[in-house]
Write an enzyme that holds these catalytic residues in place. Structure first.
Site, mmCIF file in Angstrom:
data_model
loop_
_atom_site.group_PDB
_atom_site.id
_atom_site.type_symbol
_atom_site.label_atom_id
_atom_site.label_comp_id
_atom_site.label_asym_id
_atom_site.label_seq_id
_atom_site.Cartn_x
_atom_site.Cartn_y
_atom_site.Cartn_z
ATOM 1 N N ALA A 1 -34.109 -17.086 29.854
ATOM 2 C CA ALA A 1 -34.032 -15.695 30.319
ATOM 3 C C ALA A 1 -33.202 -14.807 29.402
ATOM 4 C CB ALA A 1 -33.448 -15.659 31.729
ATOM 5 N N ARG B 1 -30.843 -10.980 18.985
ATOM 6 C CA ARG B 1 -30.834 -11.226 17.539
ATOM 7 C C ARG B 1 -32.243 -11.345 16.950
ATOM 8 N NH1 ARG B 1 -26.576 -16.095 17.851
ATOM 9 N NH2 ARG B 1 -27.230 -16.016 20.033
ATOM 10 N N GLN C 1 -34.138 -14.498 36.470
ATOM 11 C CA GLN C 1 -32.693 -14.235 36.428
ATOM 12 C C GLN C 1 -32.515 -12.806 35.920
ATOM 13 O OE1 GLN C 1 -30.602 -15.935 33.180
ATOM 14 N NE2 GLN C 1 -28.571 -15.711 34.094
ATOM 15 N N LEU D 1 -33.806 -23.080 30.234
ATOM 16 C CA LEU D 1 -33.181 -21.752 30.237
ATOM 17 C C LEU D 1 -33.861 -20.863 29.200
ATOM 18 C CD1 LEU D 1 -29.436 -22.878 30.395
ATOM 19 C CD2 LEU D 1 -31.093 -22.561 32.260
ATOM 20 N N GLY E 1 -21.371 -24.281 20.246
ATOM 21 C CA GLY E 1 -20.204 -24.630 21.049
ATOM 22 C C GLY E 1 -19.625 -25.950 20.558
ATOM 23 N N TYR F 1 -75.669 -14.163 3.814
ATOM 24 C CA TYR F 1 -75.175 -14.034 5.178
ATOM 25 C C TYR F 1 -76.186 -14.683 6.101
ATOM 26 C CZ TYR F 1 -74.075 -12.420 9.792
ATOM 27 O OH TYR F 1 -73.790 -12.392 11.131
ATOM 28 N N ASP G 1 -34.639 -22.499 23.576
ATOM 29 C CA ASP G 1 -34.756 -21.989 22.201
ATOM 30 C C ASP G 1 -34.498 -23.068 21.156
ATOM 31 O OD1 ASP G 1 -32.039 -22.271 22.574
ATOM 32 O OD2 ASP G 1 -31.512 -20.276 21.831
HETATM 33 C C1 UD1 Z 1 -25.614 -22.187 23.858
HETATM 34 C C2 UD1 Z 1 -24.396 -22.960 24.372
HETATM 35 C C3 UD1 Z 1 -23.663 -23.542 23.177
HETATM 36 C C4 UD1 Z 1 -24.612 -24.447 22.406
HETATM 37 C C5 UD1 Z 1 -25.865 -23.692 22.005
HETATM 38 C C6 UD1 Z 1 -26.872 -24.651 21.439
HETATM 39 C C7 UD1 Z 1 -23.649 -21.838 26.412
HETATM 40 C C8 UD1 Z 1 -22.640 -20.937 27.004
HETATM 41 N N1 UD1 Z 1 -23.526 -22.074 25.107
HETATM 42 O O1 UD1 Z 1 -25.116 -21.135 23.049
HETATM 43 O O2 UD1 Z 1 -22.533 -24.312 23.619
HETATM 44 O O3 UD1 Z 1 -23.941 -24.951 21.252
HETATM 45 O O4 UD1 Z 1 -26.462 -23.068 23.155
HETATM 46 O O5 UD1 Z 1 -27.999 -23.960 20.950
HETATM 47 O O6 UD1 Z 1 -24.485 -22.369 27.127
HETATM 48 N N2 UD1 Z 1 -30.118 -17.973 28.743
HETATM 49 C C9 UD1 Z 1 -30.537 -17.652 30.016
HETATM 50 N N3 UD1 Z 1 -29.808 -16.756 30.737
HETATM 51 C C10 UD1 Z 1 -28.671 -16.180 30.259
HETATM 52 C C11 UD1 Z 1 -28.245 -16.512 28.948
HETATM 53 C C12 UD1 Z 1 -29.005 -17.432 28.211
HETATM 54 O O7 UD1 Z 1 -31.549 -18.146 30.504
HETATM 55 O O8 UD1 Z 1 -28.072 -15.390 30.980
HETATM 56 C C13 UD1 Z 1 -30.933 -18.909 27.942
HETATM 57 C C14 UD1 Z 1 -31.414 -18.327 26.635
HETATM 58 O O9 UD1 Z 1 -32.696 -17.724 26.802
HETATM 59 C C15 UD1 Z 1 -31.438 -19.522 25.700
HETATM 60 C C16 UD1 Z 1 -30.411 -20.480 26.300
HETATM 61 O O10 UD1 Z 1 -30.137 -20.021 27.595
HETATM 62 O O11 UD1 Z 1 -32.708 -20.163 25.701
HETATM 63 C C17 UD1 Z 1 -29.132 -20.491 25.467
HETATM 64 O O12 UD1 Z 1 -28.616 -19.172 25.420
HETATM 65 P P1 UD1 Z 1 -28.054 -18.532 24.085
HETATM 66 O O13 UD1 Z 1 -27.581 -17.178 24.385
HETATM 67 O O14 UD1 Z 1 -29.003 -18.722 22.975
HETATM 68 O O15 UD1 Z 1 -26.759 -19.488 23.890
HETATM 69 P P2 UD1 Z 1 -26.038 -19.885 22.544
HETATM 70 O O16 UD1 Z 1 -25.120 -18.804 22.150
HETATM 71 O O17 UD1 Z 1 -27.033 -20.349 21.555
HETATM 72 CA CA CA Z 2 -29.219 -20.263 21.369
#
Ligand code: UD1
Ligand code: CA
Length: 449
Positions: free
Chosen positions: A9, A14, A69, A7, A137, A362, A99
Site C-alpha cells: 500500500a 521514489r 490501507q 504489503l 533496516g 504482405y 517490493d
Molecule cells: C522496509 C523495512 C526495512 C527493510 C526494508 C527491506 C519497515 C519499517 N522497514 O523498509 O527494515 O530493511 O523494508 O526492503 O518495515 N507499505 C504499506 N503500507 C505502508 C507503508 C509501506 O503497505 O504504510 C508497503 C510498501 O508498499 C512496501 C513495503 O510495505 O511494499 C515496505 O515499505 P517501504 O516503504 O518500501 O519500506 P522500506 O523503507 O523499504
Molecule cells: Ca522498500
C-alpha cells in the site's frame, strides 16, 4: 495452513510514477506477481494484499484478496489493517514486502520452517549480509540473539556500520504477532508505525526471534526507484537465462537476451544476441533464434530458424526459416519446411508445408497451399475499407512478382499469376492469368491432374 500478508500500500514516492510501484514490471510480469508466485510455490495459497485505493482495482488479476490501507501510516499499520480483516487462527502468518520481486520459494520455506520448528518461537526473521552503504533496516544483535531492528533513518552512526539487514520477510506465530501489534508507536524519524518494532516488543516478552540468513542478499533487494527496478530486472533476467542454459540451451549473450518466466526452450536451441522471448512462447530443440528478434506467444518448432524478425502469437513449424526482417503478426499457423524471407509481413495466415515467400510481401487473412511460391511484392489486398476478406492460394501455385490478389479471391492449385497481375476474380486450378485486371492466357495442366 500458513497464510500470507503482502504489503503493497506504500506511497512509492521514489518511483515518481502515477502507477503503483508493485505494478511496474520485471521481465514482463508485475513485481507483485513475482512475490505472489514465490509465496505460492512455498505452499502459501491464502494471501491478503494490503493495498492502496489506486492498486486495489488491479488485484483481481492476481487472484488475491485486498485490504485497503488508507491513509498509510507505515508497515506496522498495514499489518494492523490486515489482521483486523482476518479471523484469528493458531498457526503461522508470513508477512512480506511487496517490493522485492527477486525472492524465491526457498526463502519462504526456510523462514516458515524456523518458526514451525519450535512452539516457543514467535518469529522467523529473514536477514541478509549486504555491502554498505545500504538503507535497509539494521539487525541489532546482543551476542548471537536478535534484539531489535533499527530503521536506517533512526540509526546511530555505529548502527549504520551494521551489515546485517532486515530483508522484509517475516514468519510470525500469529498469536504472538496479535499480542504485540497494537503496541507499536510512531515515535521515530518517519512518524510511522514500523512492523520492525515488533521484534523488540517480542524480545522484551522473552519470546524467541530466530534469524534466517538469506544465502544471497540479491534475493531480497527491494525496488524503491527506477534504478533499482532496472537492477532487479537484470538480476531476474540473469536468473532466467542461467536456468535455460543449465537445461541445455545456448545463450550467446545473456546480457542482451531478454527472457520472461513462462517460456520453454528445447535443448540445443541457440539464442543469439539482442533477442527478447516472452509471453507463453515455446521453442523447439535445436531452433536458432536471433539475433535482433522478438517473440511473443510464439510456438517455434524444432530446427526452425528465426533471424532478425518479430513473431507474435504465431505457430512456426519444424525446419521453417524466417527472416531476416520478417514480421509475423497474430494468428498465423505456419507449417514445417516453409521459408518466409526478408520484408514479408504475415497476419492470420495458414501456410502449408514447403511454401515460400522469399521477399517483400504482405500475406493477410490468407490460406496458402503446399509448395506454393509467392513472388516478391505479392500483396493480398485483404481490406476493402469495410471488411477483411480471405485469400486462398492452392498448392503448387506460382504467384508472380508484384501480383495484387484482391480478396476475397481464390487461386487454384497449380495456377499462375504473371508479374504485376491484378487478380480480381478467382483463378481456376492450372490457369494462367496476366495483366490488370488479370485475364486467362493459356491453361496449363492442373498440378493435381
Ligand atoms: C522496509 C523495512 C526495512 C527493510 C526494508 C527491506 C519497515 C519499517 N522497514 O523498509 O527494515 O530493511 O523494508 O526492503 O518495515 N507499505 C504499506 N503500507 C505502508 C507503508 C509501506 O503497505 O504504510 C508497503 C510498501 O508498499 C512496501 C513495503 O510495505 O511494499 C515496505 O515499505 P517501504 O516503504 O518500501 O519500506 P522500506 O523503507 O523499504
Ligand atoms: Ca522498500
Amino acid at each position: 495452513m500458513t497464510r500470507g500478508i503482502v504489503l503493497a500500500a506504500g506511497k512509492d514516492t521514489r518511483m515518481k510514477s502515477t502507477m503503483p510501484k508493485v505494478l511496474h514490471e520485471i521481465c514482463g510480469r508485475p513485481m507483485l506477481w513475482h512475490v505472489l508466485e514465490a509465496l505460492r510455490a512455498a505452499g502459501i495459497e491464502e494471501i491478503v494484499v494490503v493495498t492502496s485505493r489506486e492498486l486495489e482495482p488491479a488485484l483481481g488479476a492476481f487472484g488475491v484478496r485486498g485490504v485497503v490501507q488508507e491513509p498509510q501510516h507505515g508497515t506496522g499499520h498495514a499489518v494492523q489493517m490486515a489482521l483486523a480483516a482476518l479471523e484469528t487462527r493458531d498457526g503461522t502468518l508470513v508477512v512480506a514486502n511487496g517490493d522485492m520481486p527477486l525472492v524465491d520459494k526457498t526463502i519462504f520455506e526456510d523462514v516458515q520452517a524456523a518458526v514451525d520448528a519450535d512452539a516457543g518461537t514467535a518469529l522467523g526473521l529473514v536477514t541478509a549480509r549486504m555491502p554498505l552503504p545500504s538503507s535497509f533496516g539494521r539487525i541489532v544483535r546482543n551476542d548471537a540473539t536478535v534484539e531489535r531492528i533499527v530503521e536506517f533513518r533512526d540509526c546511530t552512526a555505529d548502527e549504520r556500520e551494521i551489515d546485517e539487514m532486515n530483508a522484509g520477510i517475516y514468519a510470525f506465530d500469529e498469536r504472538a504477532l496479535r499480542g504485540v501489534i497494537g503496541r507499536l508507536s510512531s515515535d521515530n524519524a518517519q512518524g510511522e508505525f514500523y512492523l520492525t518494532d515488533t521484534v523488540g516488543l517480542l524480545v522484551a516478552e522473552s519470546r524467541r526471534v530466530v534469524p534466517v540468513q538469506a544465502i544471497d542478499f540479491r534475493l531480497v533487494l527491494g525496488v524503491n526507484d527506477r534504478v533499482e527496478l532496472a537492477t532487479a530486472r537484470a538480476a531476474m533476467n540473469e536468473r532466467l537465462c542461467h536456468a535455460h542454459m543449465r537445461n541445455g540451451v545456448t545463450i550467446v549473450d545473456p546480457a542482451t537476451t531478454y527472457l520472461e518466466p513462462g517460456i520453454a526452450i528445447g535443448a540445443d536451441a541457440v539464442i543469439a544476441p539482442n533477442t527478447a522471448i516472452g509471453g507463453s512462447s515455446t521453442i523447439g530443440e535445436r531452433a536458432r533464434i536471433g539475433p535482433n528478434t522478438r517473440l511473443v506467444n510464439a510456438r517455434i518448432g524444432a530446427d526452425a530458424a528465426i533471424v532478425e524478425s518479430v513473431v507474435l502469437d504465431t505457430v512456426v513449424g519444424a525446419k521453417t526459416t524466417v527472416g531476416p526482417f520478417a514480421h509475423l503478426r497474430e494468428g498465423n499457423v505456419i507449417a514445417g519446411g516453409v521459408h518466409i524471407g526478408n520484408f514479408v509481413e504475415v497476419k492470420n495466415a495458414r501456410i502449408a508445408a514447403g511454401a515460400k515467400a522469399g521477399h517483400l510481401a504482405y500475406l493477410g487473412d490468407a490460406t496458402i497451399g503446399e509448395n506454393a511460391n509467392i513472388g516478391a511484392g505479392t500483396i493480398t489486398c485483404n481490406y476493402d475499407g469495410v471488411n477483411k476478406n480471405p485469400t486462398t492460394i492452392g498448392r503448387d501455385a506460382f504467384i508472380g512478382s508484384n501480383s495484387s490478389l484482391v480478396a476475397p479471391v481464390t487461386i487454384g492449385d497449380g495456377a499462375l499469376t504473371g508479374a504485376g497481375a491484378v487478380v480480381i476474380r478467382d483463378v481456376p486450378a492450372g490457369d494462367r492469368v496476366v495483366g490488370n485486371p488479370a485475364r486467362s492466357i493459356a491453361a496449363k495442366k492442373p498440378a493435381s491432374a
